[in-house]
Design a protein around this motif. Structure first.
Motif, mmCIF file in Angstrom:
data_model
loop_
_atom_site.group_PDB
_atom_site.id
_atom_site.type_symbol
_atom_site.label_atom_id
_atom_site.label_comp_id
_atom_site.label_asym_id
_atom_site.label_seq_id
_atom_site.Cartn_x
_atom_site.Cartn_y
_atom_site.Cartn_z
ATOM 1 N N ALA A 155 44.308 55.349 1.150
ATOM 2 C CA ALA A 155 44.761 54.260 1.989
ATOM 3 C C ALA A 155 44.160 54.555 3.645
ATOM 4 O O ALA A 155 43.788 53.520 4.175
ATOM 5 C CB ALA A 155 46.218 53.830 1.990
ATOM 6 N N ASP A 156 44.450 55.779 3.776
ATOM 7 C CA ASP A 156 44.219 56.143 5.264
ATOM 8 C C ASP A 156 43.198 57.364 5.196
ATOM 9 O O ASP A 156 43.014 57.964 6.231
ATOM 10 C CB ASP A 156 45.356 56.222 5.893
ATOM 11 N N GLN B 268 40.494 55.145 -4.085
ATOM 12 C CA GLN B 268 40.052 56.447 -3.430
ATOM 13 C C GLN B 268 41.164 57.422 -3.431
ATOM 14 O O GLN B 268 41.120 58.449 -2.510
ATOM 15 C CB GLN B 268 39.684 55.860 -1.871
ATOM 16 N N ASN B 269 42.230 57.253 -4.171
ATOM 17 C CA ASN B 269 43.188 58.271 -4.313
ATOM 18 C C ASN B 269 42.266 59.251 -5.145
ATOM 19 O O ASN B 269 41.594 59.016 -6.121
ATOM 20 C CB ASN B 269 44.399 57.911 -5.157
ATOM 21 N N TYR C 144 38.395 70.959 -10.880
ATOM 22 C CA TYR C 144 38.795 70.047 -11.575
ATOM 23 C C TYR C 144 38.801 68.541 -10.622
ATOM 24 O O TYR C 144 39.481 68.780 -9.574
ATOM 25 C CB TYR C 144 39.887 70.072 -12.340
ATOM 26 N N SER C 145 38.162 67.527 -10.877
ATOM 27 C CA SER C 145 38.284 66.496 -9.943
ATOM 28 C C SER C 145 38.622 65.130 -10.636
ATOM 29 O O SER C 145 38.112 64.711 -11.374
ATOM 30 C CB SER C 145 36.918 66.230 -9.331
ATOM 31 N N TYR C 146 39.775 64.344 -9.863
ATOM 32 C CA TYR C 146 40.303 63.210 -10.134
ATOM 33 C C TYR C 146 39.917 62.226 -9.040
ATOM 34 O O TYR C 146 40.078 62.664 -8.065
ATOM 35 C CB TYR C 146 41.950 63.438 -10.459
ATOM 36 N N TRP C 147 39.708 60.934 -9.723
ATOM 37 C CA TRP C 147 39.410 60.052 -8.657
ATOM 38 C C TRP C 147 39.863 58.558 -9.488
ATOM 39 O O TRP C 147 39.230 58.411 -10.366
ATOM 40 C CB TRP C 147 37.719 59.950 -8.076
ATOM 41 N N ASN C 148 40.345 57.716 -8.403
ATOM 42 C CA ASN C 148 40.293 56.320 -9.015
ATOM 43 C C ASN C 148 39.513 55.435 -7.618
ATOM 44 O O ASN C 148 39.282 55.618 -6.477
ATOM 45 C CB ASN C 148 41.523 55.732 -9.289
#
Length: 162
Positions: free
Chosen positions: A149-150, A84-85, A77-81
Motif C-alpha cells: 500500500a505504501d 505488492q505485499n 525465499y520470496s513471497y509476492w502478491n
C-alpha cells in the motif's frame, strides 16, 4: 519507500505470518557453482523457535538442489502478491535426515503451520519414512516484510548469524 530495521522478529511476526498465509507459495532461489541463480516454486512452512523464524521444506532431493546446497547453503525465499505485499527470507538451508525431524516436519505440514499454511504430505509421499521424502531446515538471518500500500518495509536481521 521507508525501510525500518526492527530489533526482534516478534515486531514483524504478525505481518510475516499474515502475508505467508495469504500468498502461500514462494520462490526458492539457490545458486550453482558459477554463482548463477536457480528459482523454483515451493511451499515451506514456518514456526518461531526461541524468538526466531525457522522454516521447514518437504521436498524431493533433486540433483540440482543437492548440488547447489552442497556448494552454497545460502538461499532466498520470496513471497509476492499482486497487491505488492511481499516477504523476503535470506537464510541458510540444509538437509535434515534424522527420523524425528522428518516426522516433526511431516506433522507440521499435516496440521498446518502457525501461519496456517500446510498440506497433506501424504498426497506426495507414503509417510515420513518414504525414501523420496526429504526435509530442508531453513534458518533465516534476514527477513524483510514489505507492505504494498505504501511500500513500507520492515527488516529483521539475526545479528548472531551474520
Amino acid at each position: 519507500m521507508a525501510h525500518v530495521k526492527v530489533s526482534t522478529f516478534s515486531e514483524i511476526e504478525s505481518a510475516f505470518n499474515s502475508y505467508i498465509q495469504d500468498i502461500v507459495y514462494c520462490t526458492m532461489i539457490t545458486v550453482d557453482k558459477k554463482g548463477r541463480p536457480r528459482a523454483r516454486v515451493l511451499l515451506p512452512i514456518w514456526e518461531t523457535v526461541d524468538g526466531k523464524p525457522v522454516g521447514w521444506l518437504a521436498a524431493y532431493k533433486t540433483p540440482v538442489k543437492v548440488a547447489h546446497l552442497a556448494n552454497n547453503p545460502h538461499t532466498t525465499y520470496s513471497y509476492w502478491n499482486p497487491r505488492q505485499n511481499a516477504v523476503f527470507v535470506d537464510s541458510v538451508s540444509h538437509w535434515v535426515d534424522d527420523p524425528e525431524t522428518r516426522q516433526y516436519a511431516w506433522d507440521l505440514y499435516a496440521k498446518g503451520s502457525p501461519a496456517g499454511v500446510g498440506y497433506n504430505p501424504g498426497n506426495f509421499w507414503r509417510g515420513p519414512t518414504d525414501p523420496k521424502y526429504h526435509v530442508l531446515r531453513i534458518d533465516p538471518w534476514r527477513v524483510q516484510v514489505l507492505r504494498g500500500a505504501d511500500l513500507s518495509s520492515r527488516i529483521w536481521t539475526d545479528e548472531s548469524a551474520r
